[in-house]
Design an enzyme around this catalytic site. Structure first.
Site, PDB file in Angstrom:
ATOM      1  N   LYS A  26     -20.769   1.709  13.117  1.00  0.00           N
ATOM      2  CA  LYS A  26     -21.899   2.601  12.871  1.00  0.00           C
ATOM      3  C   LYS A  26     -22.726   2.779  14.152  1.00  0.00           C
ATOM      4  CE  LYS A  26     -23.756   1.824   8.958  1.00  0.00           C
ATOM      5  NZ  LYS A  26     -24.166   2.271   7.636  1.00  0.00           N
ATOM      6  N   ARG A  96     -29.795  -1.118   8.870  1.00  0.00           N
ATOM      7  CA  ARG A  96     -28.471  -1.076   8.242  1.00  0.00           C
ATOM      8  C   ARG A  96     -27.511  -1.975   9.002  1.00  0.00           C
ATOM      9  NH1 ARG A  96     -29.802   4.476   7.946  1.00  0.00           N
ATOM     10  NH2 ARG A  96     -29.666   5.337   5.852  1.00  0.00           N
ATOM     11  N   GLY A 105     -19.991  -0.992   1.170  1.00  0.00           N
ATOM     12  CA  GLY A 105     -20.705  -1.704   0.117  1.00  0.00           C
ATOM     13  C   GLY A 105     -20.829  -3.193   0.363  1.00  0.00           C
ATOM     14  N   MET A 107     -22.164  -4.858   3.088  1.00  0.00           N
ATOM     15  CA  MET A 107     -23.360  -5.345   3.735  1.00  0.00           C
ATOM     16  C   MET A 107     -24.536  -4.492   3.248  1.00  0.00           C
ATOM     17  SD  MET A 107     -21.768  -7.650   5.517  1.00  0.00           S
ATOM     18  CE  MET A 107     -22.791  -8.163   6.859  1.00  0.00           C
ATOM     19  N   ARG A 340     -17.933   8.122  10.669  1.00  0.00           N
ATOM     20  CA  ARG A 340     -16.919   7.092  10.895  1.00  0.00           C
ATOM     21  C   ARG A 340     -15.571   7.665  10.469  1.00  0.00           C
ATOM     22  NH1 ARG A 340     -18.896   3.162   5.949  1.00  0.00           N
ATOM     23  NH2 ARG A 340     -18.643   4.727   4.343  1.00  0.00           N
ATOM     24  N   HIS A 456     -18.847   3.594  -5.215  1.00  0.00           N
ATOM     25  CA  HIS A 456     -18.222   2.349  -4.768  1.00  0.00           C
ATOM     26  C   HIS A 456     -16.802   2.238  -5.310  1.00  0.00           C
ATOM     27  CE1 HIS A 456     -17.379  -2.005  -5.066  1.00  0.00           C
ATOM     28  NE2 HIS A 456     -17.922  -2.010  -3.861  1.00  0.00           N
ATOM     29  N   SER A 765      24.416 -10.219  10.932  1.00  0.00           N
ATOM     30  CA  SER A 765      23.261  -9.741  10.186  1.00  0.00           C
ATOM     31  C   SER A 765      22.392 -10.958   9.895  1.00  0.00           C
ATOM     32  CB  SER A 765      23.707  -9.072   8.883  1.00  0.00           C
ATOM     33  OG  SER A 765      22.569  -8.669   8.157  1.00  0.00           O
ATOM     34  N   CYS A 832      18.978  -8.458   7.305  1.00  0.00           N
ATOM     35  CA  CYS A 832      19.026  -8.038   5.906  1.00  0.00           C
ATOM     36  C   CYS A 832      18.157  -8.932   5.020  1.00  0.00           C
ATOM     37  CB  CYS A 832      20.456  -7.986   5.387  1.00  0.00           C
ATOM     38  SG  CYS A 832      21.277  -9.580   5.420  1.00  0.00           S
ATOM     39  N   TYR A 852      19.775  -2.385  13.736  1.00  0.00           N
ATOM     40  CA  TYR A 852      19.258  -1.821  12.488  1.00  0.00           C
ATOM     41  C   TYR A 852      18.491  -2.867  11.698  1.00  0.00           C
ATOM     42  CZ  TYR A 852      23.045  -4.256  10.052  1.00  0.00           C
ATOM     43  OH  TYR A 852      23.877  -5.216   9.559  1.00  0.00           O
TER      44      TYR A 852
HETATM   45  C1  PEP Z   1      19.033 -14.075   3.417  1.00  0.00           C
HETATM   46  O1  PEP Z   1      19.238 -15.262   3.271  1.00  0.00           O
HETATM   47  O2  PEP Z   1      18.177 -13.615   4.189  1.00  0.00           O
HETATM   48  C2  PEP Z   1      19.787 -13.083   2.641  1.00  0.00           C
HETATM   49  C3  PEP Z   1      19.605 -11.789   2.857  1.00  0.00           C
HETATM   50  O3  PEP Z   1      20.595 -13.542   1.663  1.00  0.00           O
HETATM   51  P1  PEP Z   1      20.073 -14.030   0.218  1.00  0.00           P
HETATM   52  O4  PEP Z   1      18.668 -13.592   0.109  1.00  0.00           O
HETATM   53  O5  PEP Z   1      20.973 -13.369  -0.756  1.00  0.00           O
HETATM   54  O6  PEP Z   1      20.261 -15.489   0.319  1.00  0.00           O
END
Ligand code: PEP
Ligand code: MG
Length: 876
Positions: A26, A96, A105, A107, A340, A456, A765, A832, A852
């Site tokens: 502010k 303020r 809300g 302060m 703001r 609010h 992975s 993954c 990825y």
């Molecule tokens: C993991 O262990 O990160 C995985 C993707 O396999 P899960 O969660 O099936 O053990």
């Protein structure tokens, strides 16, 4: 001497918008607006460093603060030619709070400081407007009593209600000067009754106490809770803004309002706001009088409206961002009190970013950086099925979009309690206040009967991404009896009844209206399209069924990064064969059962290959411990005994023999593949045959066979050789298809020896769920008993199963990538584990060079944006 106080005035300021850390949002913006020549009432800001030092010193103010306040006040007086709290034309002040990050809300504010009986008489003389002066005075006592002395607002409210009743009027604006004078007198009594002292008459005493109260409010429970919920850390404290009062309650050519430069709910480029004539700041958001839409201001005060529209334009162009502003009109003169960055819904955030880029105000990359990827989550949550019967019982304001279904509760505490017991609730209140923050967070949605779009409830719900219907005036909420009646109908609902609200339309329904999965569209698609042009990493999904695969593709997934085949083993048609395989005493018995499973697996994979139409599909071979599939009750065990010609006792013995003390560290993953090779053989054959069949049917396929839970290169060497042999056998029967064999890196030893493991892997992975489990030694399934405590106590900054522990587990990932690529420079590497959908973890994955990330279908859009932001940060 350290500088603690920064002045702002006509066309000049000590500070500017880059000084948020020490002036608060502010204060920094007031300084900036003063600099660019906007009509800001002059004042000064006491820095956040004072707040920091105050708490660091056992609540003692640093030396020199009060002297600097006195100097700044003297300067204000000499510029305005008025004296603070003295004379016939006195200077009155507002105080303020304002931290670097806005906390709506949270302060407190005190207006009209500097009034006492003598000053009031003088002011009546100069303005000739006694009504106005008594209105100021009673507000001062109320706010000062509430904020500074902790006298509950409801005591004052009750006295005002009584005065209105006695006068036979509905609105405070209808009270006469005499009546307001009496209210003021009554307020003074209430003040003394509750505080045991007289209301202070010394203006400087008032000011000092008000400033102190703001600094004290930084550590109140509700402020602390708000910061916790919103993960706000690292601030020095709040600043305090002391500013010359301008009056919106001087009569019919005065007023006050709040506005957003664009619609914060939909993002549409329309000016959006509310105002009240003859009112002071707090009235607009307090929900007592219903504010009017900003489009009607021109009809009241054309010139001021023109000025406001100009300010809208100047501010948006200056900040290149949506602004949330407050203004006051005093006797036809326009003032801007605050600006703001406007809080907005996720949908609005996306639309505004895209449209600002299309308007040329910002570039595409800036637009990408403007949207918080985690916010996209809101767009991916269910909405009401348009085909469902709704029969709304009431209509309120569409204050924060989305569909919410829950059981009605009437207090924030109840909301928290019910949710702790596993209930889904909807918080139903006349209006919400900052004390309700915990319950609002717990509830699925919020429904209020009073208050406008900037109340609010509305502001906080939008910030939290919770559906909210506000200002639903048709509802008569009886908080004591915990029932709601609807004006003009006999519809009612009570505590515990299911209620549905549509925050996008403002409708309220009794019962559970069915919801459907959301669809992306318009601006979201545009933004994600820009993200796709920018990002380096690909985004895949974790999906086990053709339906999930199709959904993930519609969200933009570029392949499957993890297909968990064990999920395919549970259907009623399969589990008996799976159990038979596990219970079999020898290989022949296992093979017989596997024969039954083969065609089922093959058709699973064909379905997925077809759904993914040529995109890579990583299929993980069986991973969990076998005993997870076993029959545990008598009935199921008997069924297996009958099926296999065994006695119940024999089945029980076998089940018993397969139980493990530590299944997660036991006979699972590749260890099964090594000891019972025919299981993986069957799965690989199913993959190979499905790939061939799909290819023959004209579907391009890219299967990636993934072996889980590798701890040593030798394990992978053995299993790779077998998998390749089975694939070759399948191809020998018909035709060849391209494929890969790789592994999950989810055991620390595999990461540490990734150079050796990579000899046998076409890809890695990272299974960061198990990698986290094993690096920390925290059981994934049992950590609920201590992890929340660890996070609360700051032993850990975050739950490491939610956001990757970069310092520890991250090292294993980095090492795994580096060592793996040393052996195989073109090694494809992804993630993954759950972290693949978490923006901070995605940033890290980008930095260590992953190809990825793979996450659940609903998080694919989040990952697309987060990956783009990570790429853009390379150039910062
Ligand atoms: C993991 O262990 O990160 C995985 C993707 O396999 P899960 O969660 O099936 O053990
Ligand atoms: Mg795992």
């Amino acid at each position: 001497m350290q500088r603690y106080v920064y002045a702002f005035g006509k066309g000049t300021a000590d500070g500017n918008s880059s000084m948020k850390e020490i002036l608060g949002g502010k204060g920094a913006n007031l300084a900036e607006m003063a600099r660019i020549g906007l009509p800001v009432p002059p004042g000064f800001t006491i820095s956040t460093e004072v707040c920091r030092d105050f708490y660091a010193n056992n609540r003692n103010y640093p030396d020199g603060v009060w002297e600097q306040v006195d100097e700044a006040l003297a300067a204000l007086e000499s510029q305005s030619g008025k004296s603070f709290g003295a004379g016939k034309s006195p200077l009155l002040l507002s105080v303020r709070s304002g931290a670097a990050i806005s906390m709506p809300g949270m302060m407190d504010t005190v207006l009209n400081l500097g009034l006492n009986p003598e000053v009031a008489e003088g002011l009546i003389e100069t303005t000739g407007n006694a009504r106005f002066v008594w209105d100021l005075y009673r507000r001062l006592i109320n706010m000062f009593g509430d904020v500074v002395m902790g006298v509950d607002h409801s005591h004052f409210e009750a006295a005002l209600d009584r005065a209105k009743e006695e006068a036979g009027v509905d609105l405070d604006t209808e009270l006469s000067a005499e009546q307001l004078k009496a209210v003021t007198a009554r307020y003074l009594e209430i003040y003394s009754e509750h505080t045991g002292e007289e209301f202070p008459t010394d203006p400087r005493d008032q000011l000092k106490k008000a400033i102190d109260a703001v600094f004290q409010s930084w550590e109140t429970e509700r402020a602390v809770t708000y910061r916790k919920i919103h993960k706000i850390t690292g601030l020095l404290g709040t600043a305090v803004n002391v500013q010359t009062m301008v009056y919106g309650n001087m009569g019919e050519t005065s007023g006050t309002g709040v506005a957003f430069t664009r619609d914060p709910s939909t993002g549409e480029n329309v000016f959006y706001g509310e105002f009240l004539m003859n009112a002071q700041g707090e009235d607009v958001v307090a929900g007592i009088r219903t504010p009017r839409p900003i489009s009607e201001l021109g009809g009241e005060l054309e010139g001021c409206n023109r000025e406001l529209l100009e300010v809208r334009d100047i501010l948006e162009k200056h900040y290149k961002e949506v602004q949330d502003l407050e203004f006051t009109i005093e006797n036809g003169t326009f003032y801007i009190l605050q600006t703001r960055t406007g809080k907005r819904t996720a949908f609005a955030a996306v639309r505004i970013a895209v449209e600002m880029a299309e308007e040329g105000m910002i570039d595409k990359n800036e637009a990408l950086m403007r949207v918080d990827p985690a916010q996209l989550d809101q767009l991916l949550h269910p909405m009401f099925d348009p085909k469902a019967d709704r029969s709304p019982i009431a209509q309120g304001l569409a204050a924060s979009p989305g569909a919410a279904v829950g059981r009605a509760v009437f207090t924030a505490d109840d909301a928290e309690e019910w949710v702790a017991k596993g209930e889904k609730v909807l918080l139903v209140r006349a209006e919400t206040s900052p004390e309700d923050i915990g319950g609002m967070h717990a509830a699925n949605g919020i429904l209020t009967s009073r208050g406008g779009m900037t109340s609010h409830a509305a502001v906080v719900a939008r910030g939290m991404g919770k559906p909210c219907v506000a200002g639903c005036g048709m509802l008569q909420i009886d908080g004591a009896a915990k029932v709601v009646r609807v004006d003009g109908s006999d519809a009612t609902f009570a505590e515990g009844d299911w209620v549905s609200i549509d925050g996008s339309s403002g409708e309220v329904m009794i019962g559970k209206v069915p919801t459907i999965a959301p669809q992306l569209g318009g601006a979201v698609e545009t933004l994600l399209g820009w993200a796709d042009e920018v990002r380096r990493m690909k985004v895949r999904t974790n999906a086990d069924t053709p339906e999930d695969s199709v959904r993930a593709r519609s969200f933009g997934a570029q392949g499957i990064g993890l297909c968990r085949t064990e999920h395919m083993f549970f259907g009623d048609d399969r589990i008996p064969a799976v159990r038979e395989m596990i219970l079999a005493n020898d290989e022949t018995g296992r093979r017989r059962a596997l024969e039954t499973l083969l065609p089922m697996q093959r058709s699973d994979f064909e379905g997925i290959f077809t759904a993914m139409g040529g995109l890579p599909v990583t299929i993980r071979l069986l991973d969990p411990p076998l005993h997870e599939f076993l029959p545990h009750d008598d009935e199921a065990q008997q069924e297996m005994a009958d099926r296999m010609g065994l006695t119940l006792a024999q089945v029980k013995d076998k089940v018993e023999s397969l139980s493990e003390f530590n299944p997660m560290l036991g006979h699972r993953g590749c260890r099964l593949g090594i000891t019972y090779p025919e299981i993986y053989d069957m799965q690989v054959r199913a993959i190979g045959e499905a790939a061939v069949n799909a290819t023959k049917a004209g579907v391009k396929v890219l299967p990636e066979i993934m072996i889980p839970l590798i701890g040593t290169d030798v394990e992978l060497g053995i299993l790779r050789e077998r998998a390749v042999a089975v694939m070759e056998a399948v191809f020998a029967e018909s035709q060849t298809v391209d494929y890969m064999v790789g592994t999950m890196i989810e055991i620390p030893r595999a990461a540490l020896t990734a150079d050796a493991v990579a000899k046998y892997a076409d890809f890695f992975s990272f299974g960061t769920n198990d990698l986290t489990q094993m690096a920390f030694g925290y059981s994934r399934d049992d950590s609920g008993s201590f992890l929340p405590f660890y996070v609360e106590q700051k032993i850990l900054v975050e739950d490491p199963f939610v956001s990757l522990d970069i310092v520890g587990v991250g090292q294993l990932v980095r090492m795994g990538v580096e060592l793996g690529r040393k052996t195989r420079p073109n090694l494809k590497v992804g993630i993954c584990g759950e972290h693949g959908g978490d923006p901070a973890s995605i940033q890290f994955c980008h930095e260590v060079g992953l190809d990825y990330v793979s996450c659940s279908p609903f998080r694919v859009p989040i990952a697309r944006l987060a990956a783009a932001q990570a790429t853009l940060r390379d150039d910062l």
